[in-house]
Motif scaffolding. Structure first.
Motif, mmCIF file in Angstrom:
data_model
loop_
_atom_site.group_PDB
_atom_site.id
_atom_site.type_symbol
_atom_site.label_atom_id
_atom_site.label_comp_id
_atom_site.label_asym_id
_atom_site.label_seq_id
_atom_site.Cartn_x
_atom_site.Cartn_y
_atom_site.Cartn_z
ATOM 1 N N GLU A 170 0.808 -1.218 0.000
ATOM 2 C CA GLU A 170 0.000 0.000 0.000
ATOM 3 C C GLU A 170 0.841 1.268 0.000
ATOM 4 O O GLU A 170 0.326 2.358 -0.270
ATOM 5 C CB GLU A 170 -0.979 -0.023 1.182
ATOM 6 C CG GLU A 170 -2.004 -1.134 1.008
ATOM 7 C CD GLU A 170 -3.210 -1.036 1.929
ATOM 8 O OE1 GLU A 170 -3.163 -0.251 2.895
ATOM 9 O OE2 GLU A 170 -4.189 -1.762 1.663
ATOM 10 N N SER A 171 2.147 1.128 0.272
ATOM 11 C CA SER A 171 3.001 2.311 0.285
ATOM 12 C C SER A 171 3.125 2.936 -1.103
ATOM 13 O O SER A 171 3.484 4.095 -1.245
ATOM 14 C CB SER A 171 4.396 1.943 0.805
ATOM 15 O OG SER A 171 5.067 1.108 -0.141
ATOM 16 N N ARG A 172 2.857 2.175 -2.138
ATOM 17 C CA ARG A 172 2.988 2.709 -3.491
ATOM 18 C C ARG A 172 1.941 2.064 -4.415
ATOM 19 O O ARG A 172 2.264 1.327 -5.351
ATOM 20 C CB ARG A 172 4.412 2.449 -4.008
ATOM 21 C CG ARG A 172 4.818 3.417 -5.088
ATOM 22 C CD ARG A 172 6.309 3.410 -5.379
ATOM 23 N NE ARG A 172 6.583 4.125 -6.612
ATOM 24 C CZ ARG A 172 6.558 5.449 -6.736
ATOM 25 N NH1 ARG A 172 6.297 6.213 -5.702
ATOM 26 N NH2 ARG A 172 6.793 5.993 -7.911
ATOM 27 N N SER A 173 0.689 2.316 -4.093
ATOM 28 C CA SER A 173 -0.420 1.820 -4.911
ATOM 29 C C SER A 173 -1.626 2.672 -4.553
ATOM 30 O O SER A 173 -1.561 3.487 -3.637
ATOM 31 C CB SER A 173 -0.685 0.343 -4.609
ATOM 32 O OG SER A 173 -1.080 0.163 -3.263
ATOM 33 N N MET A 174 -2.703 2.524 -5.278
ATOM 34 C CA MET A 174 -3.872 3.368 -4.995
ATOM 35 C C MET A 174 -5.174 2.685 -5.366
ATOM 36 O O MET A 174 -5.173 1.674 -6.079
ATOM 37 C CB MET A 174 -3.755 4.708 -5.740
ATOM 38 C CG MET A 174 -3.736 4.582 -7.255
ATOM 39 S SD MET A 174 -3.417 6.178 -8.069
ATOM 40 C CE MET A 174 -5.095 6.855 -8.181
ATOM 41 N N ARG A 179 -7.025 -2.421 -5.914
ATOM 42 C CA ARG A 179 -5.912 -1.472 -5.908
ATOM 43 C C ARG A 179 -5.148 -1.561 -7.215
ATOM 44 O O ARG A 179 -5.024 -2.629 -7.802
ATOM 45 C CB ARG A 179 -4.935 -1.759 -4.753
ATOM 46 C CG ARG A 179 -5.393 -1.237 -3.425
ATOM 47 C CD ARG A 179 -4.304 -1.310 -2.385
ATOM 48 N NE ARG A 179 -3.574 -0.053 -2.225
ATOM 49 C CZ ARG A 179 -4.035 0.999 -1.552
ATOM 50 N NH1 ARG A 179 -5.228 0.993 -1.013
ATOM 51 N NH2 ARG A 179 -3.298 2.084 -1.436
ATOM 52 N N MET A 220 -1.412 -0.592 -9.193
ATOM 53 C CA MET A 220 0.014 -0.402 -8.868
ATOM 54 C C MET A 220 0.843 -0.766 -10.096
ATOM 55 O O MET A 220 0.291 -1.214 -11.103
ATOM 56 C CB MET A 220 0.411 -1.292 -7.677
ATOM 57 C CG MET A 220 0.405 -2.764 -7.999
ATOM 58 S SD MET A 220 -0.022 -3.815 -6.593
ATOM 59 C CE MET A 220 -1.744 -3.430 -6.392
ATOM 60 N N HIS A 259 6.517 -2.798 -8.620
ATOM 61 C CA HIS A 259 6.256 -2.618 -7.191
ATOM 62 C C HIS A 259 5.701 -3.898 -6.568
ATOM 63 O O HIS A 259 6.130 -4.304 -5.483
ATOM 64 C CB HIS A 259 5.297 -1.454 -6.947
ATOM 65 C CG HIS A 259 4.966 -1.274 -5.493
ATOM 66 N ND1 HIS A 259 5.909 -0.885 -4.569
ATOM 67 C CD2 HIS A 259 3.831 -1.487 -4.791
ATOM 68 C CE1 HIS A 259 5.360 -0.855 -3.362
ATOM 69 N NE2 HIS A 259 4.092 -1.228 -3.469
ATOM 70 N N ARG A 283 2.559 10.421 -14.968
ATOM 71 C CA ARG A 283 1.130 10.751 -14.934
ATOM 72 C C ARG A 283 0.764 11.969 -15.804
ATOM 73 O O ARG A 283 -0.260 11.976 -16.460
ATOM 74 C CB ARG A 283 0.697 11.037 -13.483
ATOM 75 C CG ARG A 283 0.662 9.828 -12.563
ATOM 76 C CD ARG A 283 -0.590 8.988 -12.746
ATOM 77 N NE ARG A 283 -1.849 9.714 -12.693
ATOM 78 C CZ ARG A 283 -2.617 9.847 -11.626
ATOM 79 N NH1 ARG A 283 -2.265 9.273 -10.509
ATOM 80 N NH2 ARG A 283 -3.743 10.523 -11.677
ATOM 81 N N ASP A 297 -7.857 10.819 -11.973
ATOM 82 C CA ASP A 297 -7.457 9.752 -11.040
ATOM 83 C C ASP A 297 -8.261 8.480 -11.277
ATOM 84 O O ASP A 297 -7.934 7.425 -10.726
ATOM 85 C CB ASP A 297 -7.670 10.194 -9.581
ATOM 86 C CG ASP A 297 -6.536 11.077 -9.090
ATOM 87 O OD1 ASP A 297 -5.509 11.184 -9.798
ATOM 88 O OD2 ASP A 297 -6.673 11.661 -8.004
ATOM 89 N N ASN A 334 -0.069 5.105 -9.195
ATOM 90 C CA ASN A 334 0.284 5.820 -7.965
ATOM 91 C C ASN A 334 0.347 7.298 -8.355
ATOM 92 O O ASN A 334 -0.059 7.648 -9.463
ATOM 93 C CB ASN A 334 1.614 5.287 -7.366
ATOM 94 C CG ASN A 334 2.757 5.326 -8.364
ATOM 95 O OD1 ASN A 334 3.038 6.367 -8.953
ATOM 96 N ND2 ASN A 334 3.423 4.194 -8.586
ATOM 97 N N ASP A 335 0.858 8.157 -7.484
ATOM 98 C CA ASP A 335 0.852 9.594 -7.803
ATOM 99 C C ASP A 335 1.716 9.945 -9.013
ATOM 100 O O ASP A 335 1.469 10.935 -9.685
ATOM 101 C CB ASP A 335 1.365 10.406 -6.601
ATOM 102 C CG ASP A 335 0.309 10.526 -5.521
ATOM 103 O OD1 ASP A 335 -0.874 10.236 -5.821
ATOM 104 O OD2 ASP A 335 0.662 10.890 -4.380
#
Ligand code: 5PR
Length: 382
Positions: free
Chosen positions: A67-71, A96, A98, A102, A180, A195, A216-217
């Motif tokens: 979850e540190s690098r996914s959305m 999620r 990603m 990752h 992005r 998003d 991710n962002d």
């Protein structure tokens, strides 16, 4: 002191192999993973995971890392010829997005922290029902359980001579990971929620599709679909002018995709008569490669990796014959993969996803499945 742990030899350091290895090691097994590539890394761009595989990642302790690098995007939007068909918020469905690197790194870390020995540059050339594997070096090893998680071209599977069918579809896809560029996209189309996952289908006058998936962002996963009969649409590096002519609002990110070599994959489904032979079990693309429509290739690989680890561990603890336990494992678990394969092939053949509103009924059975629930196969009285 001799090591009394049960031994597993796994061919393939992808999502299926690393998940099975981590689960088994955490259940007390001595585990080796053989990865034929000289470097341990993920091929491919982005990925969507659903409840079934996220439950497994929770169980192996990988959730914080993942979850540190996914959305989770606000909605899954579907457009046909740029007209919005649906914006599905998927309430109550866990999912999620990603990047594949990752997810691979997350699993590799979990495997190593669990004591798995991951060996790069080690190719398994075949396996036998008695639990023997043969390496490219000629060396052999025996194990209580052998897992073929070595992909769609699986050498372990091919060495077992299990009857296999391959179903192809006329469409295919190339995939890219690009920046992005949200501000530039917003400038081109201010009313769009960039998003969201946005599935841009174009059916007339020409069949081309861009699946836009924020990972991710910073990173965006683009999947570009075209019929394989369309030489320009399926060309890599992509025909930038063609793609921008159909999807002008995506110009900034298509320009980045055009700088990448890319590879076009034709959709296909492979099915085996059986997934196990003696002490050997097959999981992931070696056993059940599928079309990507429902994003369940890796999901089913990881769910089967987990349930296989549990079934094998319980069988050996109870003194049950492992080959019989593996057959029973397949009988119980395979329906959740079969339905994803069948449904994904149907979507690939019909392009029905272009109509939107797809995440209901049979299409979400596998996504919603919880392979870690010990009571999942109990029959409930009406
Ligand atoms: N969903 C996802 C995906 O990567 C693809 C598809 C659907 C996450 C393509 O690879 O329909 O082809 C699809």
């Amino acid at each position: 002191m001799t090591d009394s742990r049960h031994v597993a030899e796994i061919s393939g350091g992808g999502f299926a192999g690393l998940t099975a290895a981590t689960a088994l090691a955490q259940m007390g097994w001595s585990v080796r993973v053989h990865e034929q590539a000289s470097e341990l890394r993920a091929e491919g761009a982005g990925i969507v995971l659903w409840n079934n595989s996220l439950q497994v990642l929770d169980k192996i302790g990988a959730k914080p890392d993942l979850e540190s690098r996914s959305m989770t995007p606000p909605a899954y939007e579907t457009r046909m010829n740029n007209v919005i068909q649906s914006q599905e918020t998927l309430d109550g469905i866990r999912w999620r997005t990603m990047t594949r690197p990752h997810l691979h790194q997350t699993l590799l870390t979990a495997a190593r922290e669990s004591g798995v020995e991951v060996i790069a540059g080690s190719a398994v050339t075949g396996a036998a029902p008695d639990g023997t594997i043969t390496l490219a070096s000629g060396e052999t090893a025996t194990a209580d359980l052998v897992i073929g998680a070595d992909g769609v071209t699986s050498a372990v599977r091919d060495s077992l001579s299990i009857p296999m069918t391959r179903q192809r579809s006329g469409d295919g896809i190339s995939r890219f990971l690009v920046p992005r560029r949200k501000a530039e996209l917003l400038a081109l189309e201010p009313e769009t929620e960039w998003d969201n996952v946005i599935d841009f289908w174009n059916l007339y006058p020409r069949v081309l599709r861009v699946l836009y998936t924020p990972a991710n962002d910073e990173e965006l996963y683009l999947a570009l679909m075209s019929p394989s009969a369309d030489a320009d649409g399926s060309r890599v590096p992509i025909d930038l002018a063609l793609w921008i002519s159909i999807f002008p609002q995506l110009a900034p990110v298509l320009e980045d995709a055009a700088k990448i070599q890319g590879r076009y994959y034709g959709y296909q489904t492979t099915r085996l008569d059986r997934w196990t032979e003696g002490k050997v079990a097959l999981i992931g693309d070696s056993a059940h490669a599928m079309c990507p429509a429902l994003a369940q290739g890796a999901g089913t690989a990881m769910q089967n990796a987990w349930t296989l680890a549990v079934a094998a561990t319980e069988a050996l603890a109870a003194g049950v014959d492992l080959p019989a336990a593996l057959t029973e494992w397949e009988r119980l678990e395979r329906p959740y993969t079969d339905i994803a394969q069948d449904r994904s092939q149907w979507y690939a053949d019909t392009r029905e996803m272009a109509k939107g509103n797809q995440f209901t009924g049979e299409s979400v059975v596998t996504a919603l499945y919880n392979p870690t629930d010990p009571h999942r196969h109990e029959v409930h009285a009406a």
